[in-house]
Design a protein around this motif. Structure first.
Motif, mmCIF file in Angstrom:
data_model
loop_
_atom_site.group_PDB
_atom_site.id
_atom_site.type_symbol
_atom_site.label_atom_id
_atom_site.label_comp_id
_atom_site.label_asym_id
_atom_site.label_seq_id
_atom_site.Cartn_x
_atom_site.Cartn_y
_atom_site.Cartn_z
ATOM 1 N N ILE A 121 -8.626 -2.621 4.692
ATOM 2 C CA ILE A 121 -7.926 -2.137 3.497
ATOM 3 C C ILE A 121 -8.990 -1.573 2.417
ATOM 4 O O ILE A 121 -8.958 -0.311 1.580
ATOM 5 N N TYR A 122 -9.994 -2.544 2.007
ATOM 6 C CA TYR A 122 -11.032 -2.304 0.976
ATOM 7 C C TYR A 122 -11.872 -0.892 1.313
ATOM 8 O O TYR A 122 -12.446 -0.387 0.533
ATOM 9 N N ARG A 123 -12.343 -1.133 2.605
ATOM 10 C CA ARG A 123 -13.003 0.188 3.064
ATOM 11 C C ARG A 123 -12.314 1.415 2.816
ATOM 12 O O ARG A 123 -12.757 2.507 2.476
ATOM 13 N N ALA A 124 -11.042 1.508 3.169
ATOM 14 C CA ALA A 124 -10.326 2.740 2.980
ATOM 15 C C ALA A 124 -10.041 2.988 1.453
ATOM 16 O O ALA A 124 -10.123 3.962 1.210
ATOM 17 N N MET A 125 -9.990 1.905 0.571
ATOM 18 C CA MET A 125 -9.969 2.298 -0.682
ATOM 19 C C MET A 125 -11.323 2.815 -1.432
ATOM 20 O O MET A 125 -11.222 3.611 -2.034
ATOM 21 N N ALA A 144 -2.103 2.090 7.600
ATOM 22 C CA ALA A 144 -1.945 3.613 8.280
ATOM 23 C C ALA A 144 -2.061 4.487 7.247
ATOM 24 O O ALA A 144 -2.572 5.762 7.510
ATOM 25 N N TRP A 145 -1.469 4.266 6.013
ATOM 26 C CA TRP A 145 -1.592 5.449 5.007
ATOM 27 C C TRP A 145 -2.704 5.591 4.343
ATOM 28 O O TRP A 145 -2.947 6.974 3.859
ATOM 29 N N LEU A 146 -3.412 4.701 3.914
ATOM 30 C CA LEU A 146 -4.702 4.645 3.302
ATOM 31 C C LEU A 146 -5.822 5.880 3.719
ATOM 32 O O LEU A 146 -6.126 6.749 2.896
ATOM 33 N N LYS A 182 0.667 8.216 13.645
ATOM 34 C CA LYS A 182 1.917 7.740 14.309
ATOM 35 C C LYS A 182 2.871 6.979 13.476
ATOM 36 O O LYS A 182 2.644 6.058 12.734
ATOM 37 N N THR A 183 4.228 7.505 13.126
ATOM 38 C CA THR A 183 4.962 6.962 12.269
ATOM 39 C C THR A 183 6.034 5.979 12.944
ATOM 40 O O THR A 183 6.177 5.888 14.124
ATOM 41 N N ARG A 184 6.248 5.074 12.136
ATOM 42 C CA ARG A 184 7.154 4.039 12.517
ATOM 43 C C ARG A 184 8.511 4.125 11.707
ATOM 44 O O ARG A 184 8.484 4.607 10.602
ATOM 45 N N PRO A 185 9.673 3.480 12.296
ATOM 46 C CA PRO A 185 10.642 3.454 11.453
ATOM 47 C C PRO A 185 10.662 2.730 10.009
ATOM 48 O O PRO A 185 10.002 1.732 10.066
ATOM 49 N N ILE A 186 11.228 3.192 9.094
ATOM 50 C CA ILE A 186 11.181 2.770 7.909
ATOM 51 C C ILE A 186 12.376 1.783 7.696
ATOM 52 O O ILE A 186 13.538 2.003 7.878
ATOM 53 N N VAL A 187 12.037 0.211 7.731
ATOM 54 C CA VAL A 187 13.190 -0.688 7.625
ATOM 55 C C VAL A 187 13.434 -1.069 5.872
ATOM 56 O O VAL A 187 12.430 -1.653 5.327
ATOM 57 N N SER A 207 1.506 5.174 -4.507
ATOM 58 C CA SER A 207 2.223 4.017 -4.235
ATOM 59 C C SER A 207 2.552 3.962 -2.797
ATOM 60 O O SER A 207 3.292 4.939 -2.408
ATOM 61 N N ILE A 208 2.218 2.765 -2.102
ATOM 62 C CA ILE A 208 2.530 2.674 -0.614
ATOM 63 C C ILE A 208 3.287 1.489 -0.669
ATOM 64 O O ILE A 208 3.254 0.742 -1.111
#
Length: 645
Positions: free
Chosen positions: A181-185, A151-153, A2-7, A92-93
């Motif tokens: 985050i660390y689990r996704a890494m 969301a990205w990882l 699900k994408t969200r607007p980039i601010v 890079s995120i």
């Protein structure tokens, strides 16, 4: 996903001239110390440049791009390294990216100024995509994921050698320093992957340990604060999906069947990874079949759902824009990236269109909504409908683009024309391409079938829902009013190309007639009149034309990826609920069903396929890779069977 607007980040400056984020109430690393911190904490902390020496590729993943200092420092170190890896991939995120203007305004260390300028020149539209920026002839790749790190990882397809955990302090930005985050890494980490971060917060160290990292504290820059260093040493490695496993071959060579846009693009993409390709085609020159039209269009999509089609087409169109711009610089006027208008004929007005774009946060350098008057002014011809304006869209000569792909591949690609592949056969771990008399044309461990519908014949006609569509374009001397930029909608009209007006096109399924038909010209003329209010009073038999066939899937997405092993997939107990788990035929890949969007889709699809073949980070997210995977049809049938049960 699900994408969200980039601010975009609202970059401010302290009285001391240090960049400051009002959202996180924290400073970015000041320019004076940014390079030193990048080298001491992130490069040295992850064992660089020593760890990439002699490697084919090295993959770095950073959790916060910020001002780009760490990327620039790593790129600079790679260029200075005498025994650098052949290819550097830097993922890079960034949730709040800078605008191009703000990126240019950041003061850099003098040694990074040239690289920073190149980065700003390549900076993409700020859309929620995985943007691939290529430098140093493809040997340095920045995959810039715009959006939330959590969301990205899970969407990244890569095996990471080093992690830079960077971002605003845990107290200022706690969402970026969560255990998930660390689990996704860990899911992305190669065994022995290193990690470094400037913070020594206990929660960060504990999170890394729980994810399988060995953690140590080290002295920070000039001894001012401790930093955290880590190495991934899990008790067991997480399972990787079948389609995401990479079995590199020793030969690093591929045979590509088909020399249209798809085949030539994949030869180029493989060459950037150091692979050699032989591209075979039944015609005597590249791009003579479906890619043989005088010109064709490329552009993105915007819709209220911003679903799979919109996201894939947006990423593909941005990639194509870059390619056509590069091709125009090196091969001359092969097309135009001056924009494209797609008329909105559904009855939606310009105000509603603008409201949708505002709600999605799509930037004006990707798409804008114009009323009929503004669309008319932009095109130079009268138009009745509002339009989506794609500044990076345009047109290109397909044959020129195909040849540019081969030119860029250089000595790593060889074209062989006048070759008809009758069948393929696997023996002793290698695929053989056979002629009608059974003679071996060529053989290799890796085969890419990029020959449109003929790929289905070579694969034994798998049950993929693909249709063959006949299309006819119309052309006449450019004596009628023509737009300055392409206009499309229900039909299309190009600017002048070689003194001709080109418009169309008809579309008929299951029609094998190769003749140019007056009835199709009449259809195209009527479509043109509705599109542009221009009625051309010519007899249809006085108009030139060209027929061709394209292959399109029922879900209107291409087929790109490793070919499923249907027999292995039929064994009870094999996991089929997701395309990535479906068993594959080793070394056999399909790149077909590009439909009417071959120009838009060819570059990004080729890059994704080449990365899959070579085991490199894939430049599209996992959910989009699943959406174009040839195994998706097996998965859908398995789900239907489960629902019936």
């Amino acid at each position: 996903m699900k994408t969200r607007p980039i601010v975009p980040a609202h970059l401010q400056w302290t009285d001391e001239g240090v960049p400051f984020s009002d959202e996180f109430d924290d400073v970015y690393h000041p320019a004076a110390g940014a390079l030193e911190q990048a080298r001491h904490v992130f490069l040295a902390g992850t064992g660089l440049p020593e760890r990439w020496q002699g490697r084919e590729r090295f993959v770095v993943l950073e959790t916060g791009f910020g001002l780009g200092n760490n990327f620039l420092a790593t790129w600079d170190a790679w260029r200075r390294s005498e025994q650098r890896c052949r290819q550097l991939h830097f993922i890079s995120i960034e949730q709040r990216p800078l605008t191009r203007d703000d990126l240019r305004a950041v003061q850099r260390d003098a040694s990074l100024a040239d690289l920073a300028s190149r980065l700003a020149d390549a900076w993409p539209p700020l859309t929620p995509n995985l943007h691939r920026l290529s430098f140093d002839d493809g040997r340095v790749e920045l995959l810039l994921a715009l959006g939330d790190v959590a969301a990205w990882l899970p969407e990244l397809v890569a095996q990471v050698d080093a992690f830079y955990l960077d971002g605003f302090a845990p107290a200022k930005n706690p969402q970026m320093w969560q255990p998930r985050i660390y689990r996704a890494m860990a899911r992305l980490a190669a065994r022995g992957a290193t990690a470094a971060t400037w913070t020594a917060a206990r929660s960060v160290r504990d999170g890394l340990v729980s994810a399988g990292f060995d953690v140590t504290r080290a002295s920070g820059r000039r001894g001012k604060r401790d930093i955290t260093l880590a190495t991934y040493t899990p008790a067991f490695m997480p399972r990787r999906a079948t389609a995401r496993k990479h079995a590199p071959t020793a030969s690093r060579e591929a045979l590509v069947v088909g020399a249209g846009l798809a085949g030539c693009a994949v030869a180029w993409a493989l060459a950037e990874h150091g692979w050699r390709s032989v591209v075979l085609d039944r015609e005597s020159a590249p791009a003579q079949a479906a890619s043989g039209n005088l010109a064709g269009l490329f552009h993105g999509i915007a819709n209220p759902q911003d679903g799979t089609h919109a996201r894939f087409n947006r990423a593909a169109a941005i990639a194509t824009q870059r390619v056509v711009e590069q091709a125009a610089l090196t091969r001359g006027a092969i097309g135009s990236v001056q924009g494209l208008l797609r008329l909105e004929t559904s009855g939606t007005d310009a105000a509603s269109m603008r409201a949708m774009l505002a709600q999605q946060g799509l930037p004006a350098d990707y798409v804008a909504a114009l009323d009929a008057a503004d669309a008319s002014r932009s095109s130079g011809i009268p138009l009745e409908h509002p339009a989506w304006f794609y500044p990076g869209g345009g047109w290109v000569r397909p044959v020129e683009l195909a040849n540019w792909f081969l030119d860029r591949a250089g000595a790593n690609a060889t074209f062989r024309g006048g070759v008809t592949v009758h069948s393929l056969h696997r023996i002793d771990g290698r695929w053989q391409l056979l002629a009608a008399d059974g003679a071996t044309i060529a053989e290799a461990e890796t085969i890419v079938l990029a020959n449109a519908g003929d790929a289905l014949r070579l694969l034994g006609h798998p049950s993929w829902p693909i249709r063959r569509l006949r299309g006819q374009v119309s052309m006449l001397p450019a004596t009628v009013p023509l737009p300055r930029i392409p206009v499309t909608g229900a039909g299309y009209l190009l600017p002048e190309v070689d003194g001709m007006a080109m418009f169309g096109a008809s579309s008929q399924p299951n029609d094998d007639d190769p003749t140019v038909r007056a009835s199709d010209h009449a259809h195209n003329l009527a479509q043109l009149a509705r599109l542009t209010r221009t009625a051309i009073g010519l007899a249809s038999d006085s108009i030139q034309g060209r027929t061709g066939w394209r292959w399109s899937t029922d879900d209107r997405l291409p087929i790109v990826g490793a070919v499923p092993d249907a027999a292995a997939a039929a064994v009870p107990g094999v996991r089929l609920d997701q395309a990535r788990f479906v068993p594959r035929l080793p070394g056999l890949f399909a790149f077909t069903a590009l439909g009417s969007r071959g120009i838009t889709w060819s570059a990004l699809s080729a890059q994704a396929l080449a990365a899959t073949i070579c085991g490199a980070p894939v430049p599209i997210e996992s959910s989009l890779l699943d959406a174009i995977d040839p195994a998706r049809f097996i998965t859908r049938e398995a789900r239907r069977e489960a629902n019936r049960g």
